[in-house]
Motif scaffolding. Structure first.
Motif, PDB file in Angstrom:
ATOM      1  N   ALA A  70       0.926  -1.259  -0.039  1.00 20.35           N
ATOM      2  CA  ALA A  70       0.016   0.050  -0.108  1.00 20.35           C
ATOM      3  C   ALA A  70       0.925   1.353   0.084  1.00 20.35           C
ATOM      4  O   ALA A  70       0.410   2.331   0.050  1.00 20.35           O
ATOM      5  CB  ALA A  70      -0.936   0.121   1.182  1.00 20.35           C
ATOM      6  N   GLY A  71       2.342   0.986  -0.039  1.00 12.94           N
ATOM      7  CA  GLY A  71       3.230   2.223  -0.177  1.00 12.94           C
ATOM      8  C   GLY A  71       3.696   2.660   0.967  1.00 12.94           C
ATOM      9  O   GLY A  71       4.398   3.568   0.985  1.00 12.94           O
ATOM     10  N   ILE A  72       3.641   2.077   2.112  1.00  7.08           N
ATOM     11  CA  ILE A  72       4.135   2.126   3.508  1.00  7.08           C
ATOM     12  C   ILE A  72       5.498   1.789   3.532  1.00  7.08           C
ATOM     13  O   ILE A  72       6.083   0.640   3.012  1.00  7.08           O
ATOM     14  CB  ILE A  72       3.451   1.712   4.559  1.00  7.08           C
ATOM     15  CG1 ILE A  72       1.960   2.287   4.580  1.00  7.08           C
ATOM     16  CG2 ILE A  72       4.011   2.124   5.976  1.00  7.08           C
ATOM     17  CD1 ILE A  72       1.069   2.006   5.678  1.00  7.08           C
ATOM     18  N   ASP A  73       6.488   2.948   3.916  1.00  4.76           N
ATOM     19  CA  ASP A  73       8.019   2.627   4.236  1.00  4.76           C
ATOM     20  C   ASP A  73       8.247   1.356   4.965  1.00  4.76           C
ATOM     21  O   ASP A  73       7.676   1.357   6.235  1.00  4.76           O
ATOM     22  CB  ASP A  73       8.686   3.817   4.624  1.00  4.76           C
ATOM     23  CG  ASP A  73      10.139   3.645   4.679  1.00  4.76           C
ATOM     24  OD1 ASP A  73      10.826   2.569   4.477  1.00  4.76           O
ATOM     25  OD2 ASP A  73      10.860   4.677   4.846  1.00  4.76           O
ATOM     26  N   PRO A  74       8.961   0.498   4.577  1.00  2.19           N
ATOM     27  CA  PRO A  74       9.234  -0.775   5.442  1.00  2.19           C
ATOM     28  C   PRO A  74       9.713  -0.472   6.897  1.00  2.19           C
ATOM     29  O   PRO A  74       9.407  -1.128   7.745  1.00  2.19           O
ATOM     30  CB  PRO A  74      10.152  -1.466   4.634  1.00  2.19           C
ATOM     31  CG  PRO A  74       9.829  -1.166   3.087  1.00  2.19           C
ATOM     32  CD  PRO A  74       9.658   0.250   3.250  1.00  2.19           C
ATOM     33  N   ALA A  75      10.588   0.668   6.854  1.00  3.95           N
ATOM     34  CA  ALA A  75      11.310   0.977   7.976  1.00  3.95           C
ATOM     35  C   ALA A  75      10.290   1.773   9.071  1.00  3.95           C
ATOM     36  O   ALA A  75      10.392   1.733  10.200  1.00  3.95           O
ATOM     37  CB  ALA A  75      12.186   2.259   7.776  1.00  3.95           C
TER      38      ALA A  75
END
Length: 625
Positions: A27-32
């Motif tokens: 969904a586009g959320i930064d893995p970090a």
């Protein structure tokens, strides 16, 4: 809804949810930033939970796998660990409320950034690990989880630390799940046979379920489960399985999981036959994978369905509620019996099944009335009026409609009240309502054309045959008008004055905010004097020290004394203690109250059943004037 512990004891299948991390990254959320999603993108997370519920999942995991202090520090992140876990649990519960069907929330507890008590690697001590897990458990309990899943484990010492932290605070069910590689062992060399043997010897007893997740695709995970199955059967420990969607690979700079929903689902019957009570998915699985698993297992025993309202139910309810049994207003009960009312919040979405099931549970236990909140805490819920009508159609029980002046102008609230009367609603609790600023729509405009005192006057006018402007309404309504009171208000003189004004305006009964000591009510009555109308005493049995702290510090109108807080501070599961305190409080105040208004913690009515049984045994034969 039955407890998770009871559900896991049933010979039924529970479908777990799928991946959260990979889905959120898609969904586009930064893995970090994944550990902080409950604080930063709560709506995205809630919608993911809803997708899994709609696909057939009935066991939701909180988005807290990497949210412990050790992992956050390793990722260079900072957060209030208790708050983060509480919000994650609340978001999952919010999604369940919107969905409306029975489902259970388990708090996800993952590994720490280092192994624990390793003889060969740099590691944490057992005490350090337990200290990292304690705020995790505290936050999940404060958020209202139904159980815990200690998952993706590779070593027994980490499991021991996590389980110890849980069992210090709670007796809720625990699932322990290990991550086995395709070679058949965890990253620290633990085999499936060694894992299940260790869980059988866990201090305090084995967990409710043991299983495997992550680590490998469906076929290797099935092999690990089969290897655990014989010893698990001897130990009478059900199993759980959450396979990945295959082994991940990099494709066009993206992590790709190759196993299709159909392929993953083909493994589900074998997992079930091996003894898995819970089957869901891990990395790479989506709502489509969960839906395929649910459809594949549909020929096997499934969870009992909640009774659905339909035309036949309406006819049956109308037959039950004939002229002799139809509710006529709660004041008919005062003087005949000690009245028991239970508060139920409408669902956050369109599905009323869960609240209807809860209503039936408390009615069968002996409740006389069910009062329905009007979007309490300024959070959007199904119409309280519609909920009251649905309950009345199914059960011969009094409903008390909470009605606020927050959301309607003078014309709109009068129209809704006349409609309520036409639909058979006779009991109305007149409230001003929580301001929108504390809820989901802080930007929404509150109306407040009148306050609760003005609302009592409107209701009393209807009973006399006229509206707020003095115009005839073509008949007389028969509303029983209730009002609220806060015996622990800081400005007690103001609270006394407002109650006097409500009574002068036409109030016929009173419902108090929850109290926890007889002195709280006695202090108010010393100032006010004898009450001229019946009082339903607000009682919300405490279940834990964390909940007591939260209610005392963050919920307006509730005050819990230091002596009571001290009694809960070192109690692992405070449910029984909370019920005992509630019974003692009713014993102390029985001479000045005419009934009780029970508020369930986390909308769970089952813990209230022993209290209702106690009330019915002790008070039902006593008349009240």
């Amino acid at each position: 809804m039955k407890s998770l512990a009871d559900a896991l004891r049933d010979p039924t299948w529970i479908i777990g949810d799928g991946a959260s991390g990979t889905a959120l990254m898609a969904a586009g959320i930064d893995p970090a930033a994944l550990p902080l999603v409950p604080l930063r993108q709560p709506d995205t997370l809630m919608n993911l939970h809803l997708q899994y519920l709609e696909a057939g999942a009935r066991l939701l995991e909180t988005q807290t796998f990497s949210a412990n202090g050790s992992k956050l520090a390793a990722l260079g992140l900072e957060a209030d660990v208790v708050l983060l876990h509480r919000r994650a649990a609340q978001i999952a519960r919010h999604a369940r409320d919107i969905f409306g069907e029975p489902a259970w929330i388990v708090g996800s507890i993952g590994p720490l950034a280092q192994p624990v008590a390793s003889p060969v690697m740099e590691s944490l001590t057992h005490e350090e690990a337990v200290d990292y897990y304690r705020p995790v458990v505290a936050g999940l309990l404060a958020g209202g989880v139904d159980g815990f899943i200690v998952e993706t484990m590779s070593d027994i010492p980490t499991v021991l630390a996590a389980v110890e932290a849980i069992r210090e605070e709670s007796l809720l069910p625990i699932i322990v799940s290990f991550a086995f590689s395709p070679e058949g062992a965890t990253r620290y060399g633990l085999t499936p046979e060694q894992a299940i043997e260790a869980m059988g010897q866990l201090p305090g007893g084995p967990p409710q379920l043991v299983g495997a997740n992550c680590g490998s695709g469906p076929a290797p995970l099935l092999d690990a489960v089969i290897r655990m199955a014989p010893r698990a059967k001897d130990l009478q420990i059900p199993l759980a399985a959450f396979p990945n969607a295959g082994q991940p690979a990099m494709v066009a700079n993206h992590v790709h999981y190759p196993a299709s929903p159909h392929y993953v689902a083909t493994m589900a019957p074998a997992l079930a036959e091996a003894g898995c009570r819970v089957i869901g998915g891990c990395c790479g699985t989506t709502a489509a994978h969960i839906q395929a698993i649910a459809q594949t297992l549909q020929h096997m025993p499934v969870l009992p369905q909640v009774r659905t309202w339909n035309v036949e139910d309406e006819h049956a309810a109308n037959e039950t509620m004939g002229s002799e049994g139809a509710p006529e207003g709660i004041r008919q009960l005062f003087g005949k019996r000690f009245v028991v009312s239970v508060e139920l919040d409408p669902p956050r979405g369109v599905n009323p099944h869960r609240v209807l099931e809860a209503a039936r549970t408390v009615w069968e236990a002996g409740a006389d009335a069910i009062n329905i909140g009007d979007s309490p805490m300024a959070r959007v819920r199904l119409s309280a009026l519609a909920t009251a009508r649905l309950i009345a159609e199914q059960l011969p029980v009094e409903t008390i409609l909470h009605f606020t002046t927050r959301d309607r102008n003078l014309m709109g609230l009068q129209s809704d009240l006349l409609g309520a009367h036409a639909l058979g609603i006779r009991n109305v609790l007149a409230l001003t309502g929580d301001p929108p600023g504390i809820g989901d729509y802080a930007h929404a405009t509150a109306v407040y054309d009148i306050n609760s005192i003005g609302l009592v006057k409107v209701l009393a006018g209807f009973n006399q045959g006229q509206d707020a402007s003095g115009q005839k309404i073509g008949g007389h309504t028969a509303f029983d008008i209730g009002v609220g009171v806060n015996p622990t208000a800081e400005d007690l003189d103001h609270e006394v004055l407002r109650l006097q004004q409500k009574l002068e305006a036409g109030a016929g009964f009173i419902m108090s905010q929850p109290i926890y000591a007889k002195e709280q009510l006695e202090r108010f009555l010393d100032r006010f004097g004898p009450l001229p109308v019946p009082l339903l005493l607000g009682v919300m049995p405490l279940v834990s020290y964390r909940q007591a702290l939260y209610l005392h510090n963050e919920v307006p109108g509730i005050t819990i004394g230091t002596e009571i807080l001290a009694q809960f501070e070192h109690v692992q599961d405070g449910t029984a203690l909370g019920i005992d305190m509630a019974c003692a409080l009713l014993d102390d105040l029985e001479s000045v109250i005419q009934g009780v208004y029970l508020v369930p913690s986390f909308n769970r009515v089952e813990p209230l059943l022993p209290l209702i049984a106690y009330i019915r045994q002790k008070f039902s034969t006593k008349k009240r004037s």
